[in-house]
Design an enzyme around this catalytic site. Structure first.
Site, PDB file in Angstrom:
ATOM      1  N   ALA A   1       2.787  10.767 -61.423  1.00 21.50           N
ATOM      2  CA  ALA A   1       2.262  12.004 -61.983  1.00 21.50           C
ATOM      3  C   ALA A   1       3.261  13.159 -61.859  1.00 21.50           C
ATOM      4  CB  ALA A   1       0.956  12.353 -61.282  1.00 21.50           C
TER       5      ALA A   1
ATOM      6  N   LYS B   1      -7.494   8.743 -54.180  1.00 19.60           N
ATOM      7  CA  LYS B   1      -7.291   9.360 -52.860  1.00 19.60           C
ATOM      8  C   LYS B   1      -8.615   9.784 -52.241  1.00 19.60           C
ATOM      9  CE  LYS B   1      -3.666   8.022 -53.697  1.00 19.60           C
ATOM     10  NZ  LYS B   1      -3.165   7.387 -54.923  1.00 19.60           N
TER      11      LYS B   1
ATOM     12  N   HIS C   1       7.338  21.985 -32.655  1.00 15.48           N
ATOM     13  CA  HIS C   1       6.872  20.989 -31.689  1.00 15.48           C
ATOM     14  C   HIS C   1       5.415  21.256 -31.338  1.00 15.48           C
ATOM     15  CE1 HIS C   1       7.048  18.184 -28.355  1.00 15.48           C
ATOM     16  NE2 HIS C   1       6.452  19.097 -27.594  1.00 15.48           N
TER      17      HIS C   1
ATOM     18  N   TYR D   1       1.231  -0.992 -55.603  1.00 17.22           N
ATOM     19  CA  TYR D   1       0.627   0.291 -55.250  1.00 17.22           C
ATOM     20  C   TYR D   1      -0.908   0.247 -55.284  1.00 17.22           C
ATOM     21  CZ  TYR D   1       4.681   3.502 -55.717  1.00 17.22           C
ATOM     22  OH  TYR D   1       5.834   4.207 -55.553  1.00 17.22           O
TER      23      TYR D   1
ATOM     24  N   ALA E   1      -5.472  11.273 -81.655  1.00 20.65           N
ATOM     25  CA  ALA E   1      -4.462  11.725 -82.612  1.00 20.65           C
ATOM     26  C   ALA E   1      -3.732  10.546 -83.237  1.00 20.65           C
ATOM     27  CB  ALA E   1      -3.457  12.612 -81.889  1.00 20.65           C
TER      28      ALA E   1
ATOM     29  N   CYS F   1      -4.362  10.385 -64.152  1.00 18.80           N
ATOM     30  CA  CYS F   1      -4.189  10.913 -62.798  1.00 18.80           C
ATOM     31  C   CYS F   1      -5.470  11.533 -62.255  1.00 18.80           C
ATOM     32  CB  CYS F   1      -3.059  11.933 -62.819  1.00 18.80           C
ATOM     33  SG  CYS F   1      -2.957  12.974 -61.386  1.00 18.80           S
TER      34      CYS F   1
ATOM     35  N   GLY G   1      -2.264  -8.892 -57.451  1.00 20.27           N
ATOM     36  CA  GLY G   1      -1.186  -7.901 -57.520  1.00 20.27           C
ATOM     37  C   GLY G   1      -1.182  -7.039 -56.265  1.00 20.27           C
TER      38      GLY G   1
HETATM   39  P1  FAD Z   1      -1.789   9.930 -68.467  1.00 17.99           P
HETATM   40  O1  FAD Z   1      -2.230  10.554 -67.214  1.00 17.99           O
HETATM   41  O2  FAD Z   1      -2.076   8.485 -68.672  1.00 17.99           O
HETATM   42  O3  FAD Z   1      -2.437  10.794 -69.636  1.00 17.99           O
HETATM   43  C1  FAD Z   1      -2.321  10.452 -70.971  1.00 17.99           C
HETATM   44  C2  FAD Z   1      -3.468  11.082 -71.720  1.00 17.99           C
HETATM   45  O4  FAD Z   1      -3.224  10.950 -73.106  1.00 17.99           O
HETATM   46  C3  FAD Z   1      -4.815  10.397 -71.450  1.00 17.99           C
HETATM   47  O5  FAD Z   1      -5.751  11.360 -71.040  1.00 17.99           O
HETATM   48  C4  FAD Z   1      -5.206   9.803 -72.807  1.00 17.99           C
HETATM   49  O6  FAD Z   1      -6.595   9.878 -73.059  1.00 17.99           O
HETATM   50  C5  FAD Z   1      -4.438  10.693 -73.775  1.00 17.99           C
HETATM   51  N1  FAD Z   1      -4.084  10.036 -75.041  1.00 17.99           N
HETATM   52  C6  FAD Z   1      -3.354   8.912 -75.223  1.00 17.99           C
HETATM   53  N2  FAD Z   1      -3.169   8.670 -76.516  1.00 17.99           N
HETATM   54  C7  FAD Z   1      -3.803   9.664 -77.183  1.00 17.99           C
HETATM   55  C8  FAD Z   1      -3.976   9.953 -78.555  1.00 17.99           C
HETATM   56  N3  FAD Z   1      -3.433   9.205 -79.507  1.00 17.99           N
HETATM   57  N4  FAD Z   1      -4.702  11.038 -78.885  1.00 17.99           N
HETATM   58  C9  FAD Z   1      -5.261  11.829 -77.935  1.00 17.99           C
HETATM   59  N5  FAD Z   1      -5.117  11.607 -76.619  1.00 17.99           N
HETATM   60  C10 FAD Z   1      -4.393  10.535 -76.252  1.00 17.99           C
HETATM   61  N6  FAD Z   1       0.786   8.706 -59.516  1.00 17.99           N
HETATM   62  C11 FAD Z   1       1.214   9.475 -58.507  1.00 17.99           C
HETATM   63  O7  FAD Z   1       2.211  10.191 -58.663  1.00 17.99           O
HETATM   64  N7  FAD Z   1       0.555   9.490 -57.299  1.00 17.99           N
HETATM   65  C12 FAD Z   1      -0.538   8.734 -57.074  1.00 17.99           C
HETATM   66  O8  FAD Z   1      -1.106   8.775 -55.979  1.00 17.99           O
HETATM   67  C13 FAD Z   1      -1.019   7.914 -58.124  1.00 17.99           C
HETATM   68  N8  FAD Z   1      -2.119   7.170 -57.954  1.00 17.99           N
HETATM   69  C14 FAD Z   1      -2.592   6.421 -58.998  1.00 17.99           C
HETATM   70  C15 FAD Z   1      -3.725   5.650 -58.789  1.00 17.99           C
HETATM   71  C16 FAD Z   1      -4.224   4.876 -59.810  1.00 17.99           C
HETATM   72  C17 FAD Z   1      -5.462   4.043 -59.585  1.00 17.99           C
HETATM   73  C18 FAD Z   1      -3.583   4.884 -61.081  1.00 17.99           C
HETATM   74  C19 FAD Z   1      -4.133   4.075 -62.224  1.00 17.99           C
HETATM   75  C20 FAD Z   1      -2.447   5.632 -61.295  1.00 17.99           C
HETATM   76  C21 FAD Z   1      -1.933   6.409 -60.245  1.00 17.99           C
HETATM   77  N9  FAD Z   1      -0.773   7.177 -60.397  1.00 17.99           N
HETATM   78  C22 FAD Z   1      -0.311   7.929 -59.361  1.00 17.99           C
HETATM   79  C23 FAD Z   1      -0.016   7.207 -61.661  1.00 17.99           C
HETATM   80  C24 FAD Z   1      -0.371   8.470 -62.471  1.00 17.99           C
HETATM   81  O9  FAD Z   1      -1.756   8.488 -62.724  1.00 17.99           O
HETATM   82  C25 FAD Z   1       0.402   8.484 -63.775  1.00 17.99           C
HETATM   83  O10 FAD Z   1       1.783   8.375 -63.506  1.00 17.99           O
HETATM   84  C26 FAD Z   1       0.170   9.771 -64.542  1.00 17.99           C
HETATM   85  O11 FAD Z   1      -1.197   9.953 -64.842  1.00 17.99           O
HETATM   86  C27 FAD Z   1       0.971   9.780 -65.845  1.00 17.99           C
HETATM   87  O12 FAD Z   1       0.750  10.959 -66.542  1.00 17.99           O
HETATM   88  P2  FAD Z   1       0.909  11.035 -68.128  1.00 17.99           P
HETATM   89  O13 FAD Z   1       0.654  12.451 -68.478  1.00 17.99           O
HETATM   90  O14 FAD Z   1       2.166  10.407 -68.533  1.00 17.99           O
HETATM   91  O15 FAD Z   1      -0.236  10.087 -68.722  1.00 17.99           O
HETATM   92  P1  NAD Z   2       2.794  -2.263 -59.268  1.00 17.09           P
HETATM   93  O1  NAD Z   2       3.949  -2.508 -60.145  1.00 17.09           O
HETATM   94  O2  NAD Z   2       2.903  -1.297 -58.168  1.00 17.09           O
HETATM   95  O3  NAD Z   2       2.346  -3.636 -58.594  1.00 17.09           O
HETATM   96  C1  NAD Z   2       2.034  -4.762 -59.331  1.00 17.09           C
HETATM   97  C2  NAD Z   2       2.181  -5.966 -58.420  1.00 17.09           C
HETATM   98  O4  NAD Z   2       1.622  -7.088 -59.078  1.00 17.09           O
HETATM   99  C3  NAD Z   2       3.633  -6.315 -58.101  1.00 17.09           C
HETATM  100  O5  NAD Z   2       3.753  -6.477 -56.715  1.00 17.09           O
HETATM  101  C4  NAD Z   2       3.866  -7.605 -58.865  1.00 17.09           C
HETATM  102  O6  NAD Z   2       4.776  -8.460 -58.213  1.00 17.09           O
HETATM  103  C5  NAD Z   2       2.471  -8.206 -58.881  1.00 17.09           C
HETATM  104  N1  NAD Z   2       2.193  -9.110 -59.994  1.00 17.09           N
HETATM  105  C6  NAD Z   2       2.596  -9.001 -61.281  1.00 17.09           C
HETATM  106  N2  NAD Z   2       2.067 -10.017 -62.013  1.00 17.09           N
HETATM  107  C7  NAD Z   2       1.308 -10.752 -61.167  1.00 17.09           C
HETATM  108  C8  NAD Z   2       0.494 -11.911 -61.319  1.00 17.09           C
HETATM  109  N3  NAD Z   2       0.346 -12.502 -62.503  1.00 17.09           N
HETATM  110  N4  NAD Z   2      -0.141 -12.399 -60.238  1.00 17.09           N
HETATM  111  C9  NAD Z   2      -0.006 -11.785 -59.022  1.00 17.09           C
HETATM  112  N5  NAD Z   2       0.741 -10.698 -58.820  1.00 17.09           N
HETATM  113  C10 NAD Z   2       1.384 -10.182 -59.879  1.00 17.09           C
HETATM  114  O7  NAD Z   2       1.576  -1.936 -60.258  1.00 17.09           O
HETATM  115  P2  NAD Z   2       0.144  -1.309 -59.991  1.00 17.09           P
HETATM  116  O8  NAD Z   2      -0.253  -1.458 -58.566  1.00 17.09           O
HETATM  117  O9  NAD Z   2      -0.728  -1.862 -61.056  1.00 17.09           O
HETATM  118  O10 NAD Z   2       0.392   0.213 -60.277  1.00 17.09           O
HETATM  119  C11 NAD Z   2       0.920   0.634 -61.544  1.00 17.09           C
HETATM  120  C12 NAD Z   2       1.741   1.881 -61.411  1.00 17.09           C
HETATM  121  O11 NAD Z   2       0.893   2.990 -61.169  1.00 17.09           O
HETATM  122  C13 NAD Z   2       2.715   1.880 -60.240  1.00 17.09           C
HETATM  123  O12 NAD Z   2       3.911   1.236 -60.556  1.00 17.09           O
HETATM  124  C14 NAD Z   2       2.918   3.330 -60.012  1.00 17.09           C
HETATM  125  O13 NAD Z   2       3.899   3.791 -60.897  1.00 17.09           O
HETATM  126  C15 NAD Z   2       1.570   3.935 -60.367  1.00 17.09           C
HETATM  127  N6  NAD Z   2       0.792   4.214 -59.133  1.00 17.09           N
HETATM  128  C16 NAD Z   2       1.313   5.061 -58.210  1.00 17.09           C
HETATM  129  C17 NAD Z   2       0.614   5.323 -57.053  1.00 17.09           C
HETATM  130  C18 NAD Z   2       1.193   6.264 -56.052  1.00 17.09           C
HETATM  131  O14 NAD Z   2       2.118   7.003 -56.404  1.00 17.09           O
HETATM  132  N7  NAD Z   2       0.693   6.301 -54.824  1.00 17.09           N
HETATM  133  C19 NAD Z   2      -0.607   4.724 -56.802  1.00 17.09           C
HETATM  134  C20 NAD Z   2      -1.102   3.864 -57.752  1.00 17.09           C
HETATM  135  C21 NAD Z   2      -0.395   3.612 -58.916  1.00 17.09           C
END
Ligand code: FAD
Ligand code: NAD
Length: 464
Positions: A319, A52, A443, A185, A118, A43, A182
């Protein structure tokens, strides 16, 4: 080998893990958190926050670009240019401030942070490869918060031109041509940002529509905006690999014809998968739900005293879900009676315009057997939206037909992400249409569309 004993061990300091550790610290629980990367997880480092920041920079750029042409506001300015390397430095500065912030909060609450990867030795013992050598940690309770990582396509492996969201958030030059595989999101949030910064973007989506998880009405304004930004969208299309020369993406289009999409970078965003490998899942043999760790309504796994939270436990991978689970688990370990009883987990897609969903859509409510009332209020009839050039979109409410209990609220429009808090609050508080309609909304604000949507669902909207 160094050994530590602790009451609670949290693996992963993403939003799930660090919130769990902070709350546990507040509750006086002796806590250790292990993180292989930087505090804040996906995140903070390569997800929500940096994406963002890039979206904001792209919006600012696009605004100036728009004002440099003919515009209704009578403003004239020169065409903008961007030094993306500097933008990324600014973004890295925000990430680094937040990294220090999380590290500081953990320290403040007396949580010990161990740096390294870990690996379970048994259910309550973990070995960590720290920079200063291996360390053993034994704990009474363990929370697995290892998160998720991008799905890789076997015929488009990451490297060189083929990038995941992580690399897309660190480019120092805007690619001339960007292919996005894809249209979910990440693909759309980042695809739109790069299109605004001047890239020629093509989105290749396997499903019949982009953002297939949302209904057509919510997606329509986004489709319209993609077109105005010059983004080409190919739906029902399959990416097949790189061309022999490596300068194009090979795609089978909706009619089954193979076409080439010229690309300097290919961003693959086809979903994320849980991190369940490399940390000894096989040693503890947990029950799984497909690829995810199975949890009950207390986030307990099949092993006593071992919890799992966040992306590693499944959808929605958001997140704020991970954080809410982390907080709850810390309270359970402290002896409080808690179960997962949230009415909704709001979701925001930061496209242009933004999409917000909280609770049930009309189709989901009907599928669950509810007899519903639903209606929407368009921003075209909202004074603030008009005066801010934000007329696209609407707020929609879904309520039970009998007692008007609100079951779901959706919106699409510029800036609607900030309305998500009000939507979630209404659902958690068990609001009825009359509660929203009877609340004075200041408003002129876009939020008035929320009140008007409730009034319209009741059959007496005032401004339409
Ligand atoms: P993570 O954030 O993935 O954290 C897991 C941590 O565990 C990592 O730091 C990793 O290094 C550590 N770890 C893993 N295994 C081990 C191990 N064995 N030993 C030590 N450390 C370890 N979500 C939203 O709600 N809003 C958004 O706008 C949004 N935007 C996103 C944009 C992008 C580009 C991406 C990729 C994701 C986005 N998400 C968003 C999704 C969001 O980032 C995740 O849902 C969130 O980070 C999940 O939190 P988590 O704590 O489960 O795992
Ligand atoms: P996603 O599930 O949102 O979208 C993946 C897209 O790829 C889908 O529309 C699916 O139909 C398409 N797809 C799958 N296989 C394909 C293929 N072989 N060829 C073409 N299209 C294909 O996944 P993402 O965009 O990778 O994001 C992963 C997750 O991260 C999200 O589901 C969400 O939980 C989280 N995320 C959240 C935010 C937010 O909250 N604003 C922003 C970014 C990511």
């Amino acid at each position: 080998m160094k050994e530590i004993k602790t009451k609670l061990l949290v693996i992963g300091a993403g939003p799930g893990g660090y919130i769990c550790a902070i709350r546990a610290g507040q509750l006086g629980i002796d806590t250790v958190v292990i993180e292989a990367g930087k505090p804040g997880g996906t995140c903070l480092n390569v997800g929500c926050i940096p994406s963002k920041a890039l979206i904001h920079a792209a919006e600012e750029f696009d605004k100036v670009a728009h004002l440099s042409g003919e515009n209704a506001l009578g403003i004239s300015t020169a065409k903008p240019s961007i030094d993306l390397a500097q933008t990324m430095e600014w973004k890295d500065g925000i990430v680094s401030r937040l990294n220090s912030g999380v590290a500081g909060l953990l320290k403040k609450h007396r949580v010990k942070t161990v740096e390294g990867w870990a690996k379970f030795r048994d259910g309550k013992t973990v070995e960590v490869a720290t920079p200063t050598g291996p360390q053993i940690i034994r704990a009474e309770y363990v929370v697995i918060a290892t998160g998720s990582k991008p799905v890789e396509l076997p015929f488009l492996t990451f490297g060189d031109k083929v990038i995941s969201s992580t690399e897309a958030l660190s480019l120092t030059e805007v690619p001339e041509k960007l292919a996005v595989v894809g249209g979910g999101y990440i693909g759309l949030e980042l695809g739109i940002a790069y299109a605004k910064l001047g890239a020629k973007v093509t989105v290749v989506e396997a499903a019949k529509s982009i953002l297939p998880q949302y209904d057509k009405d919510l997606v329509r304004p986004v489709v319209k905006r993609l077109s105005s930004l010059g983004i080409k969208v190919m739906t029902n299309a399959k990416a097949k690999g790189l061309s022999t020369k490596g300068n194009s993406l090979l795609v089978e289009n909706s009619t089954g014809t193979d076409v080439k999409v010229a690309a300097d970078k290919i961003l693959v965003t086809v979903g994320r998968k849980p991190v369940t490998e490399g940390w000894g899942l096989e040693e503890i043999d947990l029950r799984m739900d497909g690829p995810f760790i199975h949890i009950n309504d207390k986030c307990e796994t099949s092993m006593r005293g071992t919890f799992a939270i966040g992306d590693v436990t499944g959808e929605p991978m958001l997140a704020h879900r991970a954080m809410a689970q982390g907080e709850m688990v810390a309270e359970i370990i402290a002896g409080e009676k808690r179960t997962w009883d949230k009415v909704c987990i709001p979701a925001v897609c930061f496209t242009d315009p933004e999409i917000v969903t909280a609770g049930l859509s009309p189709a989901e409510a009907k599928a669950l057997g509810h007899d519903i009332k639903t209606d929407l209020f368009p921003f075209q009839a909202n004074g603030r939206a008009m005066s801010a050039e934000r007329e696209e979109g609407f707020v929609r409410i879904v309520a039970r037909a009998d007692n008007h209990l609100v079951l779901g609220i959706q919106a699409v429009g510029a800036g609607v992400s900030e309305m998500s808090a009000g939507f979630a609050l209404a659902l958690e508080m068990g609001a009825r249409l009359e509660d929203i309609a009877g609340t004075i909304h200041a408003h002129p604000t876009q939020s008035e569309a929320f009140q008007e949507a409730a009034l319209k669902t009741l059959g007496h909207a005032l401004h339409i």
